[in-house]
Design an enzyme around this catalytic site. Structure first.
Site, PDB file in Angstrom:
ATOM      1  N   TYR A  76       3.733 -26.576   8.258  1.00  0.00           N
ATOM      2  CA  TYR A  76       2.886 -26.252   7.288  1.00  0.00           C
ATOM      3  C   TYR A  76       1.467 -26.349   7.998  1.00  0.00           C
ATOM      4  O   TYR A  76       0.545 -25.448   7.384  1.00  0.00           O
ATOM      5  CB  TYR A  76       2.787 -27.687   6.247  1.00  0.00           C
ATOM      6  CG  TYR A  76       1.853 -27.382   4.954  1.00  0.00           C
ATOM      7  CD1 TYR A  76       2.415 -26.491   3.839  1.00  0.00           C
ATOM      8  CD2 TYR A  76       0.514 -27.571   5.142  1.00  0.00           C
ATOM      9  CE1 TYR A  76       1.523 -26.159   2.839  1.00  0.00           C
ATOM     10  CE2 TYR A  76      -0.319 -27.335   4.028  1.00  0.00           C
ATOM     11  CZ  TYR A  76       0.137 -26.460   2.849  1.00  0.00           C
ATOM     12  OH  TYR A  76      -0.717 -26.198   1.995  1.00  0.00           O
ATOM     13  N   PHE A 128     -14.788   1.075  -1.110  1.00  0.00           N
ATOM     14  CA  PHE A 128     -13.173   1.075  -1.274  1.00  0.00           C
ATOM     15  C   PHE A 128     -12.709   0.312  -2.314  1.00  0.00           C
ATOM     16  O   PHE A 128     -13.601  -0.817  -2.593  1.00  0.00           O
ATOM     17  CB  PHE A 128     -12.599   0.515   0.173  1.00  0.00           C
ATOM     18  CG  PHE A 128     -11.190   0.647   0.274  1.00  0.00           C
ATOM     19  CD1 PHE A 128     -10.440   1.602   0.124  1.00  0.00           C
ATOM     20  CD2 PHE A 128     -10.494  -0.653  -0.150  1.00  0.00           C
ATOM     21  CE1 PHE A 128      -9.166   1.704  -0.126  1.00  0.00           C
ATOM     22  CE2 PHE A 128      -9.091  -0.524  -0.569  1.00  0.00           C
ATOM     23  CZ  PHE A 128      -8.479   0.616  -0.346  1.00  0.00           C
ATOM     24  N   THR A 129     -11.787   0.683  -2.903  1.00  0.00           N
ATOM     25  CA  THR A 129     -11.385   0.094  -4.365  1.00  0.00           C
ATOM     26  C   THR A 129     -11.492  -1.538  -4.398  1.00  0.00           C
ATOM     27  O   THR A 129     -11.995  -1.951  -5.346  1.00  0.00           O
ATOM     28  CB  THR A 129      -9.922   0.545  -4.813  1.00  0.00           C
ATOM     29  OG1 THR A 129      -9.065   0.217  -3.608  1.00  0.00           O
ATOM     30  CG2 THR A 129     -10.002   2.004  -4.989  1.00  0.00           C
ATOM     31  N   ASP A 219     -15.494  -3.764   7.740  1.00  0.00           N
ATOM     32  CA  ASP A 219     -14.012  -3.884   7.433  1.00  0.00           C
ATOM     33  C   ASP A 219     -13.240  -2.887   8.607  1.00  0.00           C
ATOM     34  O   ASP A 219     -13.415  -1.733   8.782  1.00  0.00           O
ATOM     35  CB  ASP A 219     -13.967  -2.824   5.960  1.00  0.00           C
ATOM     36  CG  ASP A 219     -12.489  -2.608   5.720  1.00  0.00           C
ATOM     37  OD1 ASP A 219     -11.551  -2.886   6.465  1.00  0.00           O
ATOM     38  OD2 ASP A 219     -12.359  -2.342   4.446  1.00  0.00           O
ATOM     39  N   LYS A 262      -2.177  -2.132   8.458  1.00  0.00           N
ATOM     40  CA  LYS A 262      -2.649  -0.834   9.038  1.00  0.00           C
ATOM     41  C   LYS A 262      -2.753  -0.964  10.138  1.00  0.00           C
ATOM     42  O   LYS A 262      -1.595  -1.006  11.120  1.00  0.00           O
ATOM     43  CB  LYS A 262      -4.276  -0.237   8.244  1.00  0.00           C
ATOM     44  CG  LYS A 262      -3.968  -0.020   6.835  1.00  0.00           C
ATOM     45  CD  LYS A 262      -4.010  -1.106   5.971  1.00  0.00           C
ATOM     46  CE  LYS A 262      -4.454  -0.590   4.547  1.00  0.00           C
ATOM     47  NZ  LYS A 262      -4.451  -1.730   3.556  1.00  0.00           N
ATOM     48  N   ARG A 386      -6.872  10.129  -4.846  1.00  0.00           N
ATOM     49  CA  ARG A 386      -8.058   9.608  -4.341  1.00  0.00           C
ATOM     50  C   ARG A 386      -9.237  10.154  -4.963  1.00  0.00           C
ATOM     51  O   ARG A 386      -9.799  11.110  -4.438  1.00  0.00           O
ATOM     52  CB  ARG A 386      -8.102   9.427  -2.982  1.00  0.00           C
ATOM     53  CG  ARG A 386      -7.068   8.401  -2.197  1.00  0.00           C
ATOM     54  CD  ARG A 386      -7.515   6.932  -2.094  1.00  0.00           C
ATOM     55  NE  ARG A 386      -7.238   6.151  -3.330  1.00  0.00           N
ATOM     56  CZ  ARG A 386      -6.781   4.904  -3.341  1.00  0.00           C
ATOM     57  NH1 ARG A 386      -7.026   4.391  -1.904  1.00  0.00           N
ATOM     58  NH2 ARG A 386      -6.746   4.116  -4.404  1.00  0.00           N
ATOM     59  N   PHE A 453      -5.860   2.601 -10.905  1.00  0.00           N
ATOM     60  CA  PHE A 453      -4.886   3.786 -10.450  1.00  0.00           C
ATOM     61  C   PHE A 453      -3.615   3.125 -10.118  1.00  0.00           C
ATOM     62  O   PHE A 453      -2.758   3.916  -9.915  1.00  0.00           O
ATOM     63  CB  PHE A 453      -5.746   4.501  -8.940  1.00  0.00           C
ATOM     64  CG  PHE A 453      -6.073   3.312  -8.031  1.00  0.00           C
ATOM     65  CD1 PHE A 453      -7.190   2.654  -8.174  1.00  0.00           C
ATOM     66  CD2 PHE A 453      -5.071   3.174  -7.187  1.00  0.00           C
ATOM     67  CE1 PHE A 453      -7.570   1.606  -7.303  1.00  0.00           C
ATOM     68  CE2 PHE A 453      -5.612   1.983  -6.100  1.00  0.00           C
ATOM     69  CZ  PHE A 453      -6.556   1.122  -6.305  1.00  0.00           C
TER      70      PHE A 453
HETATM   71  N1  F0G Z   1     -10.165  -2.046   3.442  1.00  0.00           N
HETATM   72  C1  F0G Z   1      -9.591  -0.673   3.259  1.00  0.00           C
HETATM   73  C2  F0G Z   1     -10.285   0.425   4.270  1.00  0.00           C
HETATM   74  C3  F0G Z   1      -8.345  -0.448   3.174  1.00  0.00           C
HETATM   75  O1  F0G Z   1      -7.706   0.750   3.301  1.00  0.00           O
HETATM   76  C4  F0G Z   1      -7.604  -1.392   2.442  1.00  0.00           C
HETATM   77  C5  F0G Z   1      -6.098  -1.029   1.766  1.00  0.00           C
HETATM   78  C6  F0G Z   1      -8.166  -2.639   2.165  1.00  0.00           C
HETATM   79  C7  F0G Z   1      -9.440  -2.833   2.723  1.00  0.00           C
HETATM   80  C8  F0G Z   1      -7.421  -3.822   1.444  1.00  0.00           C
HETATM   81  O2  F0G Z   1      -6.443  -4.281   2.135  1.00  0.00           O
HETATM   82  O3  F0G Z   1      -4.080  -3.798   0.936  1.00  0.00           O
HETATM   83  O4  F0G Z   1      -4.424  -5.655   2.806  1.00  0.00           O
HETATM   84  O5  F0G Z   1      -5.320  -5.902   0.626  1.00  0.00           O
HETATM   85  N2  F0G Z   1      -5.656   0.163   1.717  1.00  0.00           N
HETATM   86  C9  F0G Z   1      -4.426   0.310   1.183  1.00  0.00           C
HETATM   87  C10 F0G Z   1      -4.359   2.041   1.186  1.00  0.00           C
HETATM   88  C11 F0G Z   1      -4.110  -0.167  -0.268  1.00  0.00           C
HETATM   89  O6  F0G Z   1      -3.287   2.518   0.506  1.00  0.00           O
HETATM   90  O7  F0G Z   1      -5.327   2.533   1.651  1.00  0.00           O
HETATM   91  P1  F0G Z   1      -5.075  -4.905   1.506  1.00  0.00           P
END
Ligand code: F0G
Length: 461
Positions: A76, A128-129, A219, A262, A386, A453
């Site tokens: 833990y 970014f979303t 990021d 990624k 997108r 989305f």
């Molecule tokens: N920042 C970037 C540039 C991303 O592409 C993503 C995720 C995140 C942050 C968030 O990270 O998913 O680990 O919480 N991108 C995915 C995509 C979902 O399909 O581009 P996460």
């Protein structure tokens, strides 16, 4: 007899374990699409032939990473794998402190909560979303200060991820440095088409923000791929190694959020990396509330080990060359048959320009969403919208955001598909392109409140 004129490169790995693919009929896919509300996120993965939805968590791990999974220390507190991950992060990214999180958005949540005061602003190189949503939930407002070329799919600017320094300076002047929580810098910029930011630009951002005492948060999700582009396109770095470039990029920032799913070649995992002890202390307190203890942050020990080992592999040049080379291969084949895509070709994906692909469909009738649905119907290839659906609504007015870019992303998982799969994908796009004039738009029949989305549903017009 013709002679082969060039020597090809190939993937720097061979395949040890395989997963069968399943092909379906057009009638079957038509039904599956209807059940999924024409949203590729709502398809069952078993109904997908080649999955280019995302490069997130869909990578193939190496034998060395799988071996590391068996070395998971699932204590833990104080897991060995945490200390390994911390050491690797310090070695490759150069920040002092590590807070593991279950994935990137866990880190975004923590840093937004800590640094944003309600009413503050967060300038950055395109939204970014998940990043923007966490900033908004913390009471902040995102300001897009990316260069104009980033919004122009045909511009060949080599660093379309750059911040427009004048726009940033104007934003600081307009709202006042004290109302800027930090500047968020993505490398590469996902929503612009996987476009890199230059080292020169990072230096200028550092200089300007330092004059005003403003922090910079990177990021770093695809920063290793960004480092590769810097090596290719900024002459000063042609002879530098990827770890050297990565280190210098990070040195111009104060903290980083990371989705390990990624660049770092894992299926799950992320972290927040920091230099400032006080912010680290606050993050370490909060992570216990939202993710898990500060030495696992929502991850199993084995997942931290796989991410730590993934770093060694992700910075290898033969790996990145093959990875980005695969994306370029598809992009160049599509260009050769006249399909409109975002140029230059980005790091993790080829982005179809749905505005030029389907000019007859108005943006409010979701051209990119429609194109992603048609591609699946045609071939079983799953891609992602997108465009206006991903952009969501303005938090204050409730109106749609109308992004200039209306794109379909063909995202390539790392080390998963072969060149023959790539050929099948280009042929599928060509088949839809050939019948593009008969395609009609869609209307939205269900709209979730956040990150619509992922779960929105549509009907054909
Ligand atoms: N920042 C970037 C540039 C991303 O592409 C993503 C995720 C995140 C942050 C968030 O990270 O998913 O680990 O919480 N991108 C995915 C995509 C979902 O399909 O581009 P996460």
């Amino acid at each position: 007899m013709t002679k082969l004129t060039k020597r090809s490169w190939a993937e720097p790995f061979k395949i040890k374990v395989v997963e069968p693919l399943r092909m379906t009929t057009r009638e079957y896919r038509d039904e599956a699409l209807r059940e999924a509300g024409y949203n590729t996120f709502l398809l069952h993965s078993r109904d997908v032939y080649i999955d280019l939805l995302t490069d997130s968590g869909t990578n193939a791990m190496s034998d060395n990473q799988w071996a590391g999974m068996m070395m998971g220390d699932e204590a833990y507190a104080g897991s060995e794998n945490f200390y390994h991950l911390e050491m690797q992060m310090q070695r490759y990214y150069g920040y002092k402190y590590l807070v593991p999180t279950h994935q990137g958005r866990g880190a975004e949540h923590l840093i937004s909560r800590i640094l944003i005061k309600p009413g503050d602003f967060v300038p950055g190189n395109m939204y970014f979303t998940t990043t923007r949503l966490h900033q908004e939930l913390a009471g902040g407002t995102f300001i897009d200060v990316i260069i104009d070329e980033a919004h122009q799919p045909e511009s060949l600017h080599p660093f379309k991820g750059n911040i427009d320094i004048q726009k940033l300076a104007d934003a600081i002047k307009r709202v006042g440095a004290e109302h800027i929580s930090y500047v968020t810098v993505a490398a590469t910029v996902n929503m612009a088409g996987g476009q890199p930011i230059s080292m020169q630009n990072l230096r200028e951002i550092r200089k300007l923000t330092q004059q005003h005492g403003i922090k910079v948060v990177l990021d770093a999700t695809r920063a290793i791929e960004n480092a590769w582009f810097i090596k290719q396109r900024e002459p000063e770095f042609a002879q530098k190694s990827i770890p050297e470039i990565l280190h210098e990029m990070c040195s111009y920032t104060d903290a980083a959020t990371m989705s390990g799913k990624k660049d770092l070649l894992v299926n799950i995992g992320g972290f927040l990396a920091l230099n400032d002890f006080d912010i680290f202390e606050e993050a370490r307190n909060l992570v216990v509330v939202y993710e898990g203890l500060h030495t696992y942050g929502g991850l199993a020990g084995r997942d931290m080990e796989a991410m730590a080992r993934g770093m060694d592999e992700a910075v290898q040049e033969d790996h990145i060359r093959a990875r980005i080379g695969q994306v370029e291969y598809v992009g160049e084949r599509l260009l050769s048959i006249g399909v409109p895509i975002v140029q230059p070709i980005g790091g993790h994906a080829v982005f179809l320009d749905a505005k030029r692909f389907l000019p007859q469909i108005q943006q409010v009738e979701f051209p990119a969403q429609t194109l992603a649905a048609e591609l699946y119907l045609e071939s079983g290839v799953r891609t992602m919208e997108r465009g206006i659906v991903s952009a969501g609504r303005d938090a204050k007015t409730g109106e749609h955001h109308f992004p200039k870019l209306e794109l379909v992303r063909l995202t390539f998982p790392r080390r998963v598909y072969t060149q023959a799969h790539c050929d099948v994908v280009t042929e599928a796009v060509e088949a839809v392109y050939d019948r593009r004039e008969s395609i009609k738009g869609m209307r939205m029949s269900y709209e979730p409140k956040y990150l619509r989305f992922f779960q929105a549903r549509f009907d054909r017009m």
